[in-house]
Design a protein around this motif. Sequence first.
Motif, PDB file in Angstrom:
ATOM      1  N   LEU A 116       0.731  -1.237   0.031  1.00  0.00           N
ATOM      2  CA  LEU A 116      -0.159  -0.067  -0.142  1.00  0.00           C
ATOM      3  C   LEU A 116       0.917   1.101  -0.006  1.00  0.00           C
ATOM      4  CD1 LEU A 116      -2.828   1.140   0.380  1.00  0.00           C
ATOM      5  CD2 LEU A 116      -2.685   0.992   2.565  1.00  0.00           C
ATOM      6  N   VAL A 117       1.867   1.276   0.771  1.00  0.00           N
ATOM      7  CA  VAL A 117       2.848   2.102   0.651  1.00  0.00           C
ATOM      8  C   VAL A 117       3.517   2.508  -0.662  1.00  0.00           C
ATOM      9  CG1 VAL A 117       5.066   3.249   1.821  1.00  0.00           C
ATOM     10  CG2 VAL A 117       3.274   2.020   3.503  1.00  0.00           C
ATOM     11  N   ILE A 118       4.018   1.424  -1.375  1.00  0.00           N
ATOM     12  CA  ILE A 118       4.528   1.495  -2.627  1.00  0.00           C
ATOM     13  C   ILE A 118       3.648   1.973  -3.425  1.00  0.00           C
ATOM     14  CG2 ILE A 118       5.235   0.039  -4.528  1.00  0.00           C
ATOM     15  CD1 ILE A 118       6.760  -1.953  -2.148  1.00  0.00           C
ATOM     16  N   LEU A 119       2.229   1.615  -3.378  1.00  0.00           N
ATOM     17  CA  LEU A 119       1.280   2.116  -4.400  1.00  0.00           C
ATOM     18  C   LEU A 119       1.196   3.633  -4.427  1.00  0.00           C
ATOM     19  CD1 LEU A 119      -0.982   1.414  -6.360  1.00  0.00           C
ATOM     20  CD2 LEU A 119      -2.790   1.085  -4.456  1.00  0.00           C
ATOM     21  N   VAL A 120       1.141   4.163  -2.931  1.00  0.00           N
ATOM     22  CA  VAL A 120       0.978   5.774  -2.867  1.00  0.00           C
ATOM     23  C   VAL A 120       2.149   6.374  -3.041  1.00  0.00           C
ATOM     24  CG1 VAL A 120       0.310   7.465  -1.094  1.00  0.00           C
ATOM     25  CG2 VAL A 120      -0.818   4.988  -1.297  1.00  0.00           C
ATOM     26  N   HIS A 121       3.339   5.964  -2.614  1.00  0.00           N
ATOM     27  CA  HIS A 121       4.722   6.634  -2.582  1.00  0.00           C
ATOM     28  C   HIS A 121       5.665   6.208  -3.485  1.00  0.00           C
ATOM     29  CE1 HIS A 121       3.277   9.237   0.674  1.00  0.00           C
ATOM     30  NE2 HIS A 121       2.756   8.218   1.312  1.00  0.00           N
ATOM     31  N   THR A 122       5.485   4.955  -4.248  1.00  0.00           N
ATOM     32  CA  THR A 122       6.350   4.310  -4.944  1.00  0.00           C
ATOM     33  C   THR A 122       7.387   3.750  -4.298  1.00  0.00           C
ATOM     34  OG1 THR A 122       8.008   5.942  -5.529  1.00  0.00           O
ATOM     35  CG2 THR A 122       6.023   5.880  -6.824  1.00  0.00           C
ATOM     36  N   LEU A 222      13.414   8.023   3.938  1.00  0.00           N
ATOM     37  CA  LEU A 222      12.275   7.199   4.186  1.00  0.00           C
ATOM     38  C   LEU A 222      12.407   5.824   3.441  1.00  0.00           C
ATOM     39  CD1 LEU A 222       9.192   9.697   4.598  1.00  0.00           C
ATOM     40  CD2 LEU A 222      10.975   8.711   6.252  1.00  0.00           C
ATOM     41  N   ASP A 223      12.207   4.592   3.721  1.00  0.00           N
ATOM     42  CA  ASP A 223      12.269   3.645   2.853  1.00  0.00           C
ATOM     43  C   ASP A 223      11.014   2.790   3.297  1.00  0.00           C
ATOM     44  OD1 ASP A 223      13.399   0.758   2.326  1.00  0.00           O
ATOM     45  OD2 ASP A 223      13.929   1.880   0.776  1.00  0.00           O
ATOM     46  N   VAL A 224      10.703   1.966   2.296  1.00  0.00           N
ATOM     47  CA  VAL A 224       9.422   1.090   2.482  1.00  0.00           C
ATOM     48  C   VAL A 224       9.570   0.052   3.425  1.00  0.00           C
ATOM     49  CG1 VAL A 224       8.174   1.749   0.461  1.00  0.00           C
ATOM     50  CG2 VAL A 224       9.791  -0.094   0.472  1.00  0.00           C
ATOM     51  N   ARG A 225      11.006  -0.458   3.531  1.00  0.00           N
ATOM     52  CA  ARG A 225      11.367  -1.294   4.429  1.00  0.00           C
ATOM     53  C   ARG A 225      12.258  -0.690   5.679  1.00  0.00           C
ATOM     54  NH1 ARG A 225      11.920  -3.026  -0.655  1.00  0.00           N
ATOM     55  NH2 ARG A 225      10.841  -4.939  -1.427  1.00  0.00           N
TER      56      ARG A 225
END
Length: 304
Positions: A116-122, A222-225
């Motif tokens: 979901l984070v990747i979808l919103v923020h890449t 910030l990073d998705v992981r």
Amino acid sequence: MSNLVQILVDAISLGSLYALVALAIGLVFGVMKLINFAQADYITIGAYALVVPSASVSPALFIGGWPVVFMVAGVLAVVTVLALLTERIAFRPMRNSNPATLLISSFAVSYFLQHLVILVHTGRPKSVGVGNSLSAAVEIAGIRLPGNQILTMVVAAVMLVGLVIFLKKTPMGIQMRAAAENFQMARLMGVRANRVIAVAFVISGVMAAAVSLLLVVQTGTLDVRMGLMPVIFAFFATVIGGMGSLPGAALGGFIVGFISVMLQAFLPADLRPFRDAGVFLLVILILLVRPQGLIVDRAARERV
């Protein structure tokens, strides 16, 4: 001398972060026997809540552009509501399932939130200019220490003391301790399961939000992981300290932080990239000596 003090401060600061995450994991595990790996994504989403998407849009429309007090309150609200939603939608319907099913559910929630984070923020890393002034050194007794590390230690100390007071002095805290020792008996005595578990998730959300803010202040990236490694280390900390023991979780967090910083400081330069492997090896050695953990909670001791 100053270098030794700096290493010690680094260890306490990192251990404080791990202790907060370990306490959040241990609290939920204590009342629900769920190892919630979605805690990593609570941390990530709390950090991404500070992103202002475009310079052409007024920053005041987003949490990252609010004054500090409201910004902190906004991140706390976002992560707390997220924790409550995951408990209500994903975990409550499976509450009576076996631990393996709950664990798989936590991985599924984590996977969903991450994407979901990747979808919103890449998936590209982002930078956030929050708390830049805190990176300046503060001189204490002739020793210059980074302000963000001092902030981390202060916040962790306040939250640890607050949690102890809550668990020991408030009716809800006493109910949570009773539920952690014997959930079925606590329910027979009138403890409301839904409320106790919801409060545990609220506390885990508050701690995740605090860790989010502290990580952003320290790194600005910030990073998705970004929440994954703190949660993995915190999970090892809860195992070292003793599953279900909150004092053990906090102690384990500081031990893992101390080991990690010591290895980074004293390993030869060519071996420092393998620091995490060294931490895991030392964790294994500790568990070989004391597999039940350093502090065994009363309920586990009675079951044994």
